[in-house]
Each structure stands twice: as C-alpha cells, then as structure tokens.
Design a protein around this motif. Sequence first.
Motif, PDB file in Angstrom:
ATOM      1  N   MET A  25       4.264 -11.628  -2.218  1.00  0.00           N
ATOM      2  CA  MET A  25       4.590 -10.533  -1.284  1.00  0.00           C
ATOM      3  C   MET A  25       6.022 -10.678  -0.757  1.00  0.00           C
ATOM      4  O   MET A  25       6.732  -9.686  -0.610  1.00  0.00           O
ATOM      5  CB  MET A  25       3.587 -10.493  -0.140  1.00  0.00           C
ATOM      6  CG  MET A  25       2.250  -9.905  -0.574  1.00  0.00           C
ATOM      7  SD  MET A  25       1.147  -9.614   0.791  1.00  0.00           S
ATOM      8  CE  MET A  25       0.326 -11.178   0.889  1.00  0.00           C
ATOM      9  N   TYR A  28       8.474  -9.381  -3.247  1.00  0.00           N
ATOM     10  CA  TYR A  28       8.504  -7.921  -3.296  1.00  0.00           C
ATOM     11  C   TYR A  28       9.387  -7.316  -2.206  1.00  0.00           C
ATOM     12  O   TYR A  28       9.958  -6.241  -2.385  1.00  0.00           O
ATOM     13  CB  TYR A  28       7.095  -7.341  -3.132  1.00  0.00           C
ATOM     14  CG  TYR A  28       6.351  -7.114  -4.424  1.00  0.00           C
ATOM     15  CD1 TYR A  28       6.549  -5.955  -5.159  1.00  0.00           C
ATOM     16  CD2 TYR A  28       5.435  -8.044  -4.894  1.00  0.00           C
ATOM     17  CE1 TYR A  28       5.851  -5.722  -6.332  1.00  0.00           C
ATOM     18  CE2 TYR A  28       4.734  -7.823  -6.071  1.00  0.00           C
ATOM     19  CZ  TYR A  28       4.944  -6.663  -6.779  1.00  0.00           C
ATOM     20  OH  TYR A  28       4.258  -6.440  -7.942  1.00  0.00           O
ATOM     21  N   TYR A  39       5.031  -3.955   1.122  1.00  0.00           N
ATOM     22  CA  TYR A  39       4.155  -4.251  -0.005  1.00  0.00           C
ATOM     23  C   TYR A  39       2.826  -3.488   0.081  1.00  0.00           C
ATOM     24  O   TYR A  39       2.428  -2.842  -0.894  1.00  0.00           O
ATOM     25  CB  TYR A  39       3.924  -5.768  -0.109  1.00  0.00           C
ATOM     26  CG  TYR A  39       3.023  -6.151  -1.251  1.00  0.00           C
ATOM     27  CD1 TYR A  39       3.460  -6.070  -2.569  1.00  0.00           C
ATOM     28  CD2 TYR A  39       1.729  -6.588  -1.018  1.00  0.00           C
ATOM     29  CE1 TYR A  39       2.635  -6.408  -3.619  1.00  0.00           C
ATOM     30  CE2 TYR A  39       0.891  -6.931  -2.070  1.00  0.00           C
ATOM     31  CZ  TYR A  39       1.353  -6.844  -3.360  1.00  0.00           C
ATOM     32  OH  TYR A  39       0.525  -7.177  -4.393  1.00  0.00           O
TER      33      TYR A  39
END
Length: 150
Positions: A25, A28, A39
């Motif tokens: 995460m 991202y 995310y």
Amino acid sequence: MASRAPLSLDNFLCLDLYTASRAVMKAYTPLLAPLGLTYPQYLVMVALWEEEPQQVNQLAQRLSLDSGTLSPLLKRLEAAGLVGRTRSTEDERAVKIELTSAGRALQKKAPEVVERVGELFGMKPEEIQRLKTTLHRISERMEGSADEEN
C-alpha cells in the motif's frame, strides 16, 4: 540448535502478511497521488472500471469491505466528481454507484500504475499467480474458521 519460542514474532505468519500488505500500500501511494486517489479509493475505481453500475453491497462484497468503510470512500469519490450515487426506485435501501465521465477518463492513466507496481514486485507472472492462489486459500480458510467460531 534451539527452537524458537512459539510466541516469538518470528513465528507469526500474520505479521509477515501484515507487513507485506502495508509495504505494498505504501508503494502505491506515490503512484496514485497524480490520480488523486488513495489505495482504497483506487480499488473501488478498479472494481467500477471492471463493471458498472454496481450496488454498494456488491462493491462491499467484491472488495471485502464493510459498509462503514466503503460509504466514506464513496462519498469522497463522489465529492471528487468520479462517481455518482443514486437510490434504487424499487428498493430505497439499495444505492447504485456509477462512474462519471471524469471517473471513466481516469481509467486511461491506471495502466501505468499497474505496470509500475508489477515491476516493484520483482516477480515473474507465474510466481505472482502462485502467491495469489496461496493468499486466496489462506483467506478462505481464515474466513471459514471465523464463521465457525461465530
């Protein structure tokens, strides 16, 4: 050689899964910043890019999110002009989620995110598929175990 104590963090697979999830995460975050998405918002958008419209309960099931988590995400996406929400005329409790033109346009930028994350994983497609299969199996077993407890 002495064995590790059972309550050692080194023995907790769940910690490894949690750490890996957080790292993914985090990776991202800078990739999604240009899209203006977090995310979890990105996951909602991907689900809608796959199929729209969807009812909130369909999205919740697809993303394994409860309504208390999903509703605020949808409100933020609506405020950003990416999705629209409408109540069903047949069932007032049912809310349909659709992409706006801006939400559909954002999809054109998404492949860059997928490519970059794929590179960051540093795994061959078949390795990723095996890992996904294992993770699905773990999820199913754990959810089944939790259901048995309740």
